[in-house]
Design a protein around this motif. Sequence first.
Motif, short mmCIF file in Angstrom:
data_model
loop_
_atom_site.label_atom_id
_atom_site.label_comp_id
_atom_site.label_asym_id
_atom_site.label_seq_id
_atom_site.Cartn_x
_atom_site.Cartn_y
_atom_site.Cartn_z
N TRP A 211 0.85 -1.19 0.00
CA TRP A 211 0.00 0.00 0.00
C TRP A 211 0.89 1.23 0.00
N ASN A 212 0.64 2.11 -0.95
CA ASN A 212 1.35 3.39 -0.96
C ASN A 212 0.37 4.46 -0.49
N GLY A 213 0.53 4.88 0.78
CA GLY A 213 -0.40 5.83 1.37
C GLY A 213 -0.38 7.18 0.69
N GLY A 214 0.79 7.58 0.18
CA GLY A 214 0.91 8.87 -0.49
C GLY A 214 0.07 8.94 -1.75
N TYR A 215 0.21 7.92 -2.57
CA TYR A 215 -0.58 7.88 -3.80
C TYR A 215 -1.97 7.29 -3.57
N GLY A 216 -2.16 6.65 -2.40
CA GLY A 216 -3.44 5.99 -2.13
C GLY A 216 -3.67 4.83 -3.07
N ARG A 217 -2.66 3.98 -3.15
CA ARG A 217 -2.66 3.00 -4.22
C ARG A 217 -2.19 1.63 -3.72
N PHE A 218 -2.88 0.59 -4.14
CA PHE A 218 -2.43 -0.77 -3.85
C PHE A 218 -1.60 -1.32 -5.02
N ARG A 219 -0.55 -2.05 -4.65
CA ARG A 219 0.22 -2.82 -5.63
C ARG A 219 0.14 -4.26 -5.17
N VAL A 220 -0.43 -5.13 -5.99
CA VAL A 220 -0.69 -6.50 -5.56
C VAL A 220 -0.15 -7.49 -6.57
N HIS A 221 0.59 -8.46 -6.08
CA HIS A 221 0.95 -9.62 -6.90
C HIS A 221 0.14 -10.80 -6.39
N SER A 222 -0.47 -11.54 -7.28
CA SER A 222 -1.24 -12.69 -6.82
C SER A 222 -1.26 -13.76 -7.90
N SER A 223 -1.28 -15.00 -7.45
CA SER A 223 -1.33 -16.13 -8.39
C SER A 223 -2.76 -16.31 -8.86
N SER A 224 -3.18 -15.42 -9.74
CA SER A 224 -4.58 -15.34 -10.14
C SER A 224 -4.75 -15.59 -11.63
N GLN A 225 -5.86 -16.25 -11.98
CA GLN A 225 -6.24 -16.37 -13.39
C GLN A 225 -7.05 -15.16 -13.83
N VAL A 226 -7.48 -14.34 -12.85
CA VAL A 226 -8.38 -13.22 -13.16
C VAL A 226 -7.91 -11.94 -12.45
N PRO A 227 -6.74 -11.42 -12.86
CA PRO A 227 -6.20 -10.25 -12.16
C PRO A 227 -7.14 -9.05 -12.19
N HIS A 228 -7.88 -8.86 -13.27
CA HIS A 228 -8.79 -7.71 -13.32
C HIS A 228 -9.94 -7.87 -12.33
N ALA A 229 -10.47 -9.09 -12.20
CA ALA A 229 -11.54 -9.30 -11.22
C ALA A 229 -11.03 -9.02 -9.82
N LEU A 230 -9.81 -9.45 -9.54
CA LEU A 230 -9.23 -9.18 -8.22
C LEU A 230 -9.06 -7.67 -8.01
N MET A 231 -8.56 -7.00 -9.03
CA MET A 231 -8.43 -5.54 -8.94
C MET A 231 -9.77 -4.91 -8.60
N GLY A 232 -10.83 -5.37 -9.28
CA GLY A 232 -12.16 -4.82 -9.03
C GLY A 232 -12.63 -5.09 -7.61
N ALA A 233 -12.40 -6.31 -7.14
CA ALA A 233 -12.84 -6.66 -5.79
C ALA A 233 -12.11 -5.80 -4.76
N ILE A 234 -10.83 -5.56 -4.98
CA ILE A 234 -10.06 -4.74 -4.03
C ILE A 234 -10.54 -3.29 -4.07
N LYS A 235 -10.69 -2.75 -5.24
CA LYS A 235 -11.07 -1.33 -5.33
C LYS A 235 -12.46 -1.12 -4.76
N THR A 236 -13.35 -2.07 -4.98
CA THR A 236 -14.72 -1.92 -4.47
C THR A 236 -14.74 -2.07 -2.95
N THR A 237 -14.00 -3.07 -2.45
CA THR A 237 -13.97 -3.30 -1.00
C THR A 237 -13.42 -2.09 -0.25
#
Lengths: 793, 166
Positions: A211-237
Amino acid sequence: MAMTTSALGGSVRRREDPALIQGSGLYTDDYTPHGTSYVAFARSPLAHAKINSIDTSAAQAADGVVAVYTHDDVAHLGDLLAQVVVAKGRPLLANGEVNHVGEAVAMVVAESVAQAKDAADMIDVDYDPLPAVIDLKEALASDNLVHADLESNVIVPWEAGPFGDEEAIAATKQTIADAKARDDTVTVSVEAVNQKLIPVPIEPRSVVAEWNGGYGRFRVHSSSQVPHALMGAIKTTFGLNANDVHVTAPEVGGGFGVKLNVYNDEILCCFAAQQLGRPVKWTETRREAPGSSIQGRGWVGTATVTGTKDGEILGYELDAIADMGAYEQNFTAAIPFLGLFVGSGQYKFPTHWKATCVFTNTMTTDAYRGAGRPEAAYYLERVIDAYAREIEVDPVQVRLKNFFEPFDEAVVSPIGFAIDTGDYGNNLEKLVEVSGYEDLKAERDAARAEGRHVGIGITTYCEVCGFAPTALSELGFSWATYGLPAGFYGTSLVRINPDASVTVITGTGPSGQGHQTTWAQLVSDRLGIPTERIRVIHGDTEESPMGIGTFGSRSLAVDGSATYDAAERVAAKAKNIAAHLLEASADDIELDADGASVAGSPDSSVDWGEIASAAYLPYRLGETEIEGGLESHVIFDAPNATWPFGAHLAMVEVDGETGDVKILKYMTVDDCGNVVNPMIVAGQVHGGVTQGIGQALFEESIYDESGNLLTGSLLDYPIPAAADLPMFETSHTVTPTNINSIGAKGIGEAGTIGSAQTIVNAVVDALESLGVKHIDMPLRPKRVWAAMQEARG
Amino acid sequence: MQVSMTVNGRDVSADVEPRTLLVHFIREELRLTGTHVGCETGYCGACTVHVDGKPIKSCTMLAVQADGATVTTIEGMASNGELHPVQEGFWERHGLQCGFCTPGMIMSAAALLEENENPSEDEIRHGIEGNLCRCTGYHNIVRAVEYAGAKMRGEEPPAPDWEGGD
């Protein structure tokens, strides 16, 4: 569809491999940013219990512990988001009760993995055990509920055909009842278990959140078949925008549907990273995986065929119960619906198909390679085999008699869905031919004459994959619940760079399917530029246009087609630029590896470097209306899913003393439409078939009546090893789809969809002389031996 | 505890917790992440490395047990920019898909070919039985090892058996 250059249809060696064979592929667990802290979870030892209290004090005080979280700490984030939730989603951490063994109750963050695990063991949870619902028939009928606030354990029944028309369903049932009442018909039923499976990708799941508090931004690495869905779930949560979350799925070590999900651990690592202001990493252990990652299958059901005594089938019925586990995740209750799509296989007979989804106190099920379609094909092809045996007609002839005739315009199946193209008879006849079926039968009979138990199993399947169109979003086929109302299209950006190298950025999230290679072939075919100069990037939400991911054998049919179409548009622009530079008509320009030339005038040419530099030095485009740059982005919304099909044959020998099953031969004739890379397609079939063989012979996720998992290690849950398998003989027919520009359908799941019942049919055939009619999977020696003993009396 | 060993020709030493497994020493201390952890119980073989020339599942061995040993990991298989024949075989015969089991599989296959320069299909299958792959069905792994064996014997490798050949 013309396939004119060697780039398509060639077994180009994989671009991925030099890194992977030298240990320089970067998987999620290989990534450890400076200052990383590590997560371990305290998990439920009980299948169903009320939580009275959780004492985290000892863990809080343990060496190296940075933080301990329970449900109260994350309640404000809500439940884990999931695309299709009908009745009950999963809490991020257990909320006052636990509903399956392995459910995460508390999360520890510590300076090292060992310290996190040690502290997780110190968390003291006071439970009041509740009765567990494990058996599927009991789950359907009993008042004993998994979730006390719901009226029953039933989530949803899926019924057809056709789907969605109750009057027509009633008429179908009447038609089948009438057929049963005729005195010239026979009715044959098979009651069978399609057992619950643990998918076991060799790479355990892993996530690293920063988490970069200055930019207000998550950087996530994950063993995912659906990185965009994960991005959406994180941003919505977390109440962010899509551009505040950057998810990368780096090398992914096998997916098979396990990684087609958004998990609570991924959200929780983001939460902790934000709270603590430092990177947070969790890597699953093999031991915890059956409780932390989805499982698959888990059906019981009865399949029934009614037909004439000469092999004309007048009706097929399936009545099944499907195990959804304790909570719904990404697609949970939609998985049996995928089975419904292909419930009538390649056949035209009236079909009444029903699968009822129920909760149990076990781990959630979701998409495991094939996802509903192996189950559907299993019941259909087992009972057709039993019917053929009953009327003593060759199983090949029964199938040929009931197929749809060849079609190159869509036909509507008895289930009610339009199938793109098919030529089923030709496909099965090719299997008969290449296998030497008649000779194999003679070989089998000769072996039997010596007292050996040799059998042949032959089956067919119709698959549905390459999910599209985006209009299916009405049925939940989109990432809308993750705050990204994007339907299941394909997407790709193709860019010729100023130095005439090519970058392709695609919306897929592969886990070994070789997209870097196949996509380069597609682009090379359109541009002429050799695959060596084409680099393909995938699995990254910041680099890629809004992608959907890799699952459901969809990537080539939709994202591959988008790539092909984008390359075609870039080729058209390159021709316009070349025409300007050569003072010729664009219609006369031809592209090849070197650049562009005027047809019939090979001396009039420009190389790729000159074309690219004109695109990036737009003044060279002079008075033309050509814009600078040389790239195209395509979103391809196919008008239908694709419907591959095929036929499989197995020859097995059962040891009459021990019940051990040996596979003597395994042959496939798949039809996935046009093939871009035969080497990769063969590999997909080998792996898919092996997972079906694993289900047929070895694998079973077993919960005892209290809900304890008895098969949590690879010792208790044996997946196929090299010595268990034969060499495979793969072959194809080619019936291109007409719904995309490549003519390709999809091959990732076909092997799995076609194989388990092929093995079981072969074993039942081998034991025909003993009168064995059916044995439930997995056909481990003990079970086969018991069936032989029972048959022998 | 202090441990010293030679890894891929380089002398290394470090102070480790006694419970540190060799695989964690390799991955975390030496940052050689080509060796993978698939199960931590010795079944999957993804962590296979060579210790004094023998294939060892490095999740079943403590780092301190390898004190003084010579260790080779997947990163040490190619030499002078040239792939080991087994690596070449895996590339040429599509012996990998996701690549996660591959380093361990290559280490086991290389050890097998050291012991038996011309193994039969059955000997290959039993030789790699301790390494699990979930992607390939092992068909092309067997072909990859056959390819590598032929190369190491100075013979022409058999042609690939997928449709259309090369």
